[in-house]
Motif scaffolding. Sequence first.
Motif, short mmCIF file in Angstrom:
data_model
loop_
_atom_site.label_atom_id
_atom_site.label_comp_id
_atom_site.label_asym_id
_atom_site.label_seq_id
_atom_site.Cartn_x
_atom_site.Cartn_y
_atom_site.Cartn_z
N LEU A 129 6.52 9.71 -9.33
CA LEU A 129 7.78 9.47 -10.04
C LEU A 129 8.46 8.22 -9.50
O LEU A 129 9.05 7.45 -10.27
N LEU A 130 8.36 8.01 -8.20
CA LEU A 130 9.01 6.82 -7.65
C LEU A 130 8.32 5.55 -8.14
O LEU A 130 8.99 4.56 -8.45
N VAL A 131 7.01 5.60 -8.23
CA VAL A 131 6.29 4.43 -8.74
C VAL A 131 6.69 4.18 -10.20
O VAL A 131 6.96 3.05 -10.60
N PHE A 132 6.77 5.27 -10.96
CA PHE A 132 7.22 5.09 -12.35
C PHE A 132 8.62 4.49 -12.38
O PHE A 132 8.92 3.55 -13.12
N ALA B 110 -2.23 2.88 -5.20
CA ALA B 110 -1.93 2.85 -3.77
C ALA B 110 -1.28 4.15 -3.33
O ALA B 110 -1.62 4.73 -2.29
N ALA B 111 -0.33 4.63 -4.18
CA ALA B 111 0.41 5.83 -3.82
C ALA B 111 -0.51 7.04 -3.75
O ALA B 111 -0.51 7.80 -2.79
N ALA C 266 1.08 -3.03 -15.25
CA ALA C 266 0.04 -3.39 -14.29
C ALA C 266 0.54 -3.16 -12.86
O ALA C 266 -0.18 -2.59 -12.03
N ILE C 267 1.76 -3.57 -12.60
CA ILE C 267 2.34 -3.35 -11.27
C ILE C 267 2.39 -1.85 -10.98
O ILE C 267 1.98 -1.38 -9.91
N GLY C 268 2.84 -1.10 -11.98
CA GLY C 268 2.93 0.35 -11.83
C GLY C 268 1.57 0.97 -11.56
O GLY C 268 1.43 1.83 -10.70
N ALA C 269 0.58 0.50 -12.31
CA ALA C 269 -0.77 1.07 -12.16
C ALA C 269 -1.30 0.79 -10.75
O ALA C 269 -1.86 1.67 -10.09
#
Lengths: 658, 282, 282
Positions: C188-191, C230-231, C222-225
Motif C-alpha cells: 500500500l505504501l508503494v502504491f 523491491a518491497a 514503472a516506478i511503482g512496479a
Amino acid sequence: MAQQRVIVVGGGLAGLAACIRIAEAGHTIDLFSLVPVKRSHSVCAQGGINACNEVARQQGYSEYEHFDETIYGGDFLADQHPVLEMANWAPKIIDLLDRMGVPFNRSAEGFRDLRLFGGSLFKRTHFSGATTGQQLIYALDEQVRKLEAEGKVTKYESWEFLAPVLTDEPRCVGIVAQDLRTMQTRAFRGDAVVMATGGAGMVFGKSTNSVICTGAALSRCYQAGVAYANPEMTQVHPTAIPGADKLRLMSESARGEGGRIWVPRKQGDTRPATQIPEAERLYFLEEKYPDYGNIVPRDIATREIFDICVNQGMGINGENQVYLDLTHMDPDYLTSKLGGIMEIYEKFVGDDPRHEPMKIFPGVHYSMGGLWTQYVRGNYAPSEPQPAHVSGTTPACDTEVGRGMLLGAPTNMMTNIEGLYAFGEVNFAFHGANRLGANALLSCIFDGLFSGVSVANYLDNGTPSTAPAESISAGVFEQAVAAEDAKLKAIFETATGGEASDETNPYIIGREMGEEMTAAATVVREEARLEQCRGKIAELRDRCTRLKLADGATWTNQALSYARSLGDMLVIAEAMVSGAVLRQESRGAHYRSDYPDRDDERFYKHTYAMFDHGTGNARIEHIPVQADLVAPRARTYGEVTEDDENETTTPETASAGA
Amino acid sequence: MTASTAATANGTTSSAGNAPAQADRTINFRIKRCDGPGKPSRWETFAVPVGRGANVISCLQQIAARPVTTEGTRTTPVVWDANCLEEVCGACTMVINGKVRQSCSALIDTIAPREGDTVSLEPMTKFPIIRDLWVDRARIFDNLKRVKAWVPIDGTYALGPGPRESADSQTTRYILSTCMTCGCCMEACPQFLIAENEHEWETAFIGAQAISQARLFNMHGTGKQLKGDRLDALMGPGGITDCGNAQNCVQVCPKEIPLTESIGVIGRAATVHAIASWFSGR
Amino acid sequence: MADTDGFLERHHFLLRRLHSLTGIAPISLFLMFHLTTNASIVWGRLAGHDGLTGADAAVGTFQHEVNFIHSMPMLLLIEIFGLWLPIGFHAVLGVAYALGGKNNTTQYAYQANRRYALQRLSGYFGFLFIFYHVATLRWGWTFLVPGGTQWTGEHAASTMAAAIRGSAEGFTAAGMIVAIFYMVGVSLLVFHLANGLWTSAITWGLTTTEQAQKRWGHVCTAIGAGLMLAAWSSVIGFATLDYDAARAVELGLQGAEHAPEPASEVMPGMAAKEIDETETGG
C-alpha cells in the motif's frame, strides 16, 4: 430623492443587456427570472449574430443593406426606422461582445470568422461554434454577475412574473411576482418595468422553444391592457429534429456552411440516403432558388419542405421528413464550425451527421409578434421610400447613431402603458412577418443596450423623477397582490375533492392546445380551419375554468404554476388565431391558402390586438406600418417559376459576396 | 412559389413537426421523492408506456399528466427542473440509474432498452433539495463570483474590438466556455460535499467548474487582469488545493470539457503565483 | 475570502503544498532508498560480498548497508527532522484532508476514482504500518512483536527475519500475521508513493494536459512496479532467510570489521535467548 429602481423581467439576452446598460447609467435593478438567468432560452440559439463587417463591406455590403435585407426578409411588415438603427448598431454590438470575451470563431489570422446565413448573399454572420446564443448569454451573464457582486443588480431567480402593477393613469409602477419555491406572492415597486420574457412557442405544444417559453408573461401584460401586435406571426423553422418532448433545432448555419436539402427523386425510394446517387436526388431548394439555394429565408424553406412532404408526398419513406445533408463536407471542419449541433443530433437521434444525412422537418421556432412598442424616429428622412438597395452601390444613408431612432428617447420600445417596456422576442418590432436567421440575437442585445438608455432617461427625466414608484400609495400594490392571490386561490382550491379526468386535466388541456395550434395555425392556414381552431380554443378555455389540480401542496407546486400559465396561453392562442383569420393575405410566415398573395392594399398593416375583458377575446384593429424608408417590392428571392425559367433578380455584384 | 402549395383542409397534415412514435412497450420509473427541505424521502414507482425516441423528460411529462403509481395510488406530479431540453441549459440534471447526467439527453432506448426495465431517478445529492428532483444550485453561481468569472470591461460604449486571438486559443476557450453550470462535476466529485448554509460556501471545496472558469478568464486578453485575484481566491481554503484528483469530473462532464487539464493549468499558475508573490513581497 | 481567520486558513496553500512536498521529499526519496537497501537481502546474492556468495553475500551486503547508515553522524537528528516529523506532518494533515472527502466508487467506478479511494485507504493503513514498523524495530517496543525480537543493527538481517516470522526458528501463527501485515503495508505504501507522485504532478502543475498526465502515469507505474518488486523481495527475502546462516555471516562480519568486543558476543545471544524463553513460555 428616493432610491429609484428598475424591474427587469426575464434574464435572457435582452434582459441581461438591459441590466448592463441601465446599471451603467447609475440605476439599481431587480431582475426576475423563472430560471437561473444563465439557463434562459437564449442558450438555444445556435447559428450566429448578424452584422456588417469589414470583409463584407469591401465586397459591397453595408449596414444599410443589412437593414434592407431584414425588411425584405420580414416581407415589409416591420416599422423601418428601428430596423435601420439596429443594423447600424450591429457592428458595435459585435465589438462589445468581443470585448466581453465571447469566443467568436477565428480566422487563421485571428480575426473574427464569418459565415453565410439565410436571406443574404454576403458572409455577415459572426458565430461561436454552433452555440452562439449560449456564448453570448454567458458573456452577458458574467457581466451581470459582476454587477450583482457590486450590489447594482439583485436577482430574483425562480420567481414568476404574475402581473404589472398599474396606476389609474395608467402607468406601470411595479409588478406582482411569485416565488416558485415558497409560493409567496408579493409586489415589487419599480419606476420602470422592462419585459424581456421571450417568445410563446409552448402555445404550439412541441416547438424548438424551452419549456419556460409559454408567453404567459406577455399574456398577463396583454390582459392588463398592453397592446399585442402581429400575434399571428409565428416563425416555423425549416430544420428541426422531431422528439418525444420537443423539436430540436438544427441551425440554419448547417445550410449556411454548405448543408443541402434534398429528397429522393423517386417517390417512395426506400434505399438508404448514402446509396442514392447524386442524379437521383432532388435538391428542390437549389433548383427553385438558384441564387439563394438552401439559404432562402425560413418561411420559404419551410413551405417548400412542407409542400414536398405533405402535398407531393415526396418525403423520405413517405414520411414528413427531408434530408439535411452535410456528408459531402470535411468532418473536422464540421466539428469546428458546427460541433454543437452535430453533438445534439448524435445525442438525440443516434446517427453521426458527418456521415449520415440528417432527417429533419419544420418546427415552431420564433414569435415575430409580441407586445406593441413605440419609438422616436431618428434624423434619416428620405423624401420618398427608396427602391431595393443594390449591393455595391452607395448606401442610401450613413451609419451614424440616431439615423433610425433617437437614442435615449424615453419612449423607445415603451408599450402603450407608460413605464412598461418590451425588449427582445417579446417586443414585436424588428422582424416583421418573418425573422432572418441570426437577427434574433442582434435584436435582443440591441434592445437592451439601445433602449436601456431610454429606460434610464425615463427615470431621470420622466414621470418617475417627480413621482417615483416609492411615492405611490401602498394600496395600489396591495390590491394587485390581492387580485393575484385570488386567482391563485381559485386554481388551488380545485385540488381538493372530485376525481380527475382528461376533461379537466391541465396537462391534457395543454397538449390538446398544442396539437390544435400546430395543426391549424402554423405553415399553411385557411379560414375554415382557423375558425375551427378558434372554437377548439374556446372549448379548452371553458374546460380550463373547471380544471382540477393534481397537487395541493403549498410548497413548490409546479402543477399550480402550469395551470395558471395554461389559462394565459389560451388567451394569447385566441389572439394568434384571430389575427390569422383577419389577415386575409399571405405575408412572410403567415401563409393563407385561401389568400395566397400579399395584399399591400389592405394589409400593409400591423395587427393591433387589445384584450377585451367583456368577451375575453382580442379586439383587433389594423394600424399602418411605418415604412418611409424602403418601398415594398415583390419578395421572390429570385425564384425560378415554371413560366419564367430565366428570371434573375439578383444583381451581379451581389454574387461576388457569396 | 406560393401558388404551388395547396391547401390542406385536414388539419392533421398541415402541422409542423412530427408526432412521436407510438408507445410500444412499458418501463418502470422508480423516483425518489421528497416534499421539501427537511422532509423524509420516499420512493414511488410509475409504469410508463414508451415509444422510440422517448427520453426521461417525456416520461416525466407523462407522469405529470397521470400521476398514478404502479400500486394504483394517486399521487402528485413529480417536481423537476428543466428548460431547454437539448442539453445546453444544464437545468434538468439529476441522478439517473445512480449516475449524474441531464435527463433530456437520457434516451429510454439506451438507458432502459428492454420491456419492463426500471429507471431510477434521484435528485442530486450535493445540493440542498427543494422538492422531489429539484435542487438548489445557487452555490455554483456563487462560486463564479468567488473566482470573478468575468472580463472586466470599461463599459458598453463603443471602444472598438476586443483583443485579437488565435484560432487555437479560441478553440481552447470555446470548449471551456460551453460549461452550462449543470453541477455534474460537483455531484460526482468525492471532495465536493453538500453545504446547506451559505456561509460555508466560501471555504468549502469550489469544484472543477469554477476552477475551469478561472482558467477560461485567465486566458482572455482583458480577463487576465484579474488573474491574481482569481488565483488568490483559488489558493485559499476550498480552492484548487482541495482537489483530490479523483478525476470523476472529467468523466461525467456532459460537454466533455477538459476539467482535469484546467485543474493542472491552475495548479501550475498557483505554483508560479505563490513563488512570485513570495519574492515580490505580496 | 476567509483568509484572515486563523493560522490554518492564512497558510492554507502553503500547508497543502508542504503536505505534497513532504510526500515527495523526503518521504518518497527515503522510501525508495530504504526499499532498495532492504531488497539487497535478495539482490545482494548477485553481487557477492567480501568473498561471501549466495544468500550469505546478501546478508553481508545488507549488513554492510545498515552499518553505513548507522555510521552516519547525527543519525537521530536526521531521523527526527528528516523522517519522523515529515512523516508525522504528512500523515496528520493527510488524515485531516482525507476526512474532508467522501468516497463514491460504487456509483462512479472509474479507475482514477478507485485510485483516489485507495490513496486515502493506503494513507491510513500505511501510517499505522509505519508506526508499527518504526516503534517495534527502531524504538524497541518489543511488546508489539510476536516473540519479542529486538531488532539490532549488528544483526540486521537475522533479527529482522525473526521479528517478522515470530521466532528465530520459523513462522509462528502470530508471525504469519506480522509477515502478511508487512506485505500489505509495504504494498500500500508503494502504491501511495507511485499514485502520489502522479497526482503531485497535477497539483504542482507539471502535467497539465491529458496526454502529459497519461505519460507521467506510465512513468509512475514503472516506478511503482520497480518499488513493488523491491518491497516484495525485501519482505519475502527476510521471511525466508536462513536465520542461523545469516547470524553466522553477521558474526563473521563483526569479527572482520571491528575488533571483537565482548558485548557483541553477548547481545545477540541474549536476544536469541529471549526468543527461546518466550517460545517455550508461550
